[in-house]
Design a protein around this motif. Structure first.
Motif, PDB file in Angstrom:
ATOM      1  N   LEU A   1       0.306 -25.880 -10.124  1.00 36.49           N
ATOM      2  CA  LEU A   1       0.743 -24.623 -10.733  1.00 36.49           C
ATOM      3  C   LEU A   1       0.709 -24.714 -12.250  1.00 36.49           C
ATOM      4  N   LEU A   2       1.131 -25.854 -12.785  1.00 36.31           N
ATOM      5  CA  LEU A   2       1.092 -26.052 -14.230  1.00 36.31           C
ATOM      6  C   LEU A   2      -0.333 -26.029 -14.752  1.00 36.31           C
ATOM      7  N   ALA A   3      -1.255 -26.633 -13.997  1.00 33.61           N
ATOM      8  CA  ALA A   3      -2.661 -26.632 -14.398  1.00 33.61           C
ATOM      9  C   ALA A   3      -3.230 -25.212 -14.424  1.00 33.61           C
ATOM     10  N   VAL A   4      -2.844 -24.392 -13.451  1.00 37.33           N
ATOM     11  CA  VAL A   4      -3.316 -22.998 -13.403  1.00 37.33           C
ATOM     12  C   VAL A   4      -2.810 -22.225 -14.613  1.00 37.33           C
ATOM     13  N   VAL A   5      -1.518 -22.370 -14.926  1.00 37.98           N
ATOM     14  CA  VAL A   5      -0.932 -21.635 -16.049  1.00 37.98           C
ATOM     15  C   VAL A   5      -1.549 -22.083 -17.372  1.00 37.98           C
TER      16      VAL A   5
ATOM     17  N   MET B   1     -12.065 -24.570 -23.194  1.00 32.50           N
ATOM     18  CA  MET B   1     -12.484 -25.114 -21.910  1.00 32.50           C
ATOM     19  C   MET B   1     -13.764 -25.934 -22.060  1.00 32.50           C
ATOM     20  N   ALA B   2     -14.678 -25.469 -22.916  1.00 36.38           N
ATOM     21  CA  ALA B   2     -15.928 -26.203 -23.130  1.00 36.38           C
ATOM     22  C   ALA B   2     -15.685 -27.511 -23.880  1.00 36.38           C
ATOM     23  N   ALA B   3     -14.710 -27.511 -24.801  1.00 36.07           N
ATOM     24  CA  ALA B   3     -14.440 -28.721 -25.584  1.00 36.07           C
ATOM     25  C   ALA B   3     -13.652 -29.746 -24.794  1.00 36.07           C
ATOM     26  N   ASN B   4     -12.763 -29.283 -23.907  1.00 35.30           N
ATOM     27  CA  ASN B   4     -11.918 -30.205 -23.143  1.00 35.30           C
ATOM     28  C   ASN B   4     -11.695 -29.608 -21.760  1.00 35.30           C
ATOM     29  N   GLU B   5     -12.248 -30.252 -20.730  1.00 41.41           N
ATOM     30  CA  GLU B   5     -12.139 -29.728 -19.369  1.00 41.41           C
ATOM     31  C   GLU B   5     -10.884 -30.191 -18.650  1.00 41.41           C
ATOM     32  N   ASN B   6     -10.022 -30.929 -19.324  1.00 41.52           N
ATOM     33  CA  ASN B   6      -8.785 -31.388 -18.692  1.00 41.52           C
ATOM     34  C   ASN B   6      -7.884 -30.181 -18.401  1.00 41.52           C
ATOM     35  N   PRO B   7      -7.573 -29.892 -17.135  1.00 43.98           N
ATOM     36  CA  PRO B   7      -6.784 -28.696 -16.816  1.00 43.98           C
ATOM     37  C   PRO B   7      -5.352 -28.744 -17.329  1.00 43.98           C
TER      38      PRO B   7
END
Length: 284
Positions: A34-38, A48-54
């Motif tokens: 849930l935290l990753a989604v938020v 998102m392109a610079a860092n794909e870590n959710p």
């Protein structure tokens, strides 16, 4: 002999540690996604392109652009209306059919009452995939294909879990209330409506939450029986983000957060009824 008393506090401390460790791990399994989604929903496409870590923090914690895109392009308001329509009628039918079935099975003595429960149980054990061809043909012959009533009719089928929840509460209601009502001239339907049903509020809340969440999250039935985009529900509207927003995970995450929010609010508002509904009937 002194070694045994010393070992007891150590074992208790270890058991307490393992208990809390399991709770922390179980909470992490639920909270981290849930935290990753938020967090993803608040990030921009460049982030998102610079860092794909959710789990990376967004540059702007008040970036609501993704939510705007998901809400407007995903037609979430229309999807919420379609989902609400299906939910209301399905849950009303489930509550009345399930409570009436439990009332009849518990209060009346008739031949085959055990068979009724057995048939509900057998129906629940049969994999739904094996009956989909026949179910599809029946729905199509009824003329409700590609309408909101198709999933309503399918969800109306009361499951065995709902019946058992109602049963455990009805069994805790004294039969003396029924007898007093009959002395006053009430028939079985009046007793059910004015005596039994008002006392089933915790059970009704439990069934509404348990089955409501299942209907709200269901994808298969709305996708199969309501293929029209105008009849999209929350789940199918979110699925359609895979087209124009297939690579834009920040928009997909914003749509997922919008889908989660209503069910989360309802659960938090009614959670006390869920706990009492699952435990009170069995404890009496």
């Amino acid at each position: 002999m002194s070694a045994v008393p010393r070992a007891l506090p150590l074992r208790r401390a270890l058991a307490g540690f393992l208990q809390y460790l399991s709770l922390v791990l179980a909470s992490a399994v639920v909270i981290v996604p849930l935290l990753a989604v938020v967090l993803t929903s608040l990030r921009t496409g460049q982030e998102m392109a610079a860092n794909e870590n959710p789990l990376s923090a967004p540059g702007n914690w008040f970036n609501l652009h993704n939510y705007k895109v998901a809400f407007t392009e995903g037609k979430m308001l229309r999807a919420l209306w379609n989902t609400s329509f299906i939910l209301v009628f399905s849950l009303l039918a489930t509550v009345f059919i399930g409570s009436m079935t439990a009332y009849a099975v518990d209060r009346f003595r008739f031949r085959g009452r055990r068979l009724v429960l057995a048939l509900f149980l057998v129906a629940a054990l049969v994999p739904s995939v094996t009956t989909q061809v026949a179910t599809y043909q029946v729905v199509n012959e009824l003329g409700v294909m590609n309408t909101r009533w198709a999933p309503v009719l399918l969800y109306m089928g009361t499951d065995i879990v709902s019946i058992y929840i109602f049963l455990q509460f009805i069994r805790s209601i004294p039969t003396s209330l029924d007898e007093a009502a009959r002395i006053d001239g009430a028939n079985s339907l009046t007793i059910y409506w004015k005596v039994i049903l008002p006392l089933l509020r915790p059970a009704i809340a439990t069934v509404v939450i348990v089955k409501g969440v299942a209907i709200y999250n269901d994808f298969y039935i709305p996708f199969l029986y309501m293929p029209s985009e105008e009849l999209g529900t929350i789940s199918t509207s979110l699925f359609r983000f895979k087209g124009p927003f297939g690579a834009h995970w920040e928009v997909v995450s914003a749509g997922a957060a919008l889908v989660i929010l209503p069910s989360l609010v309802v659960f938090l508002a009614l959670q006390r009824f869920i706990y009492s509904g699952l435990t009170s009937g069995s404890s009496r």
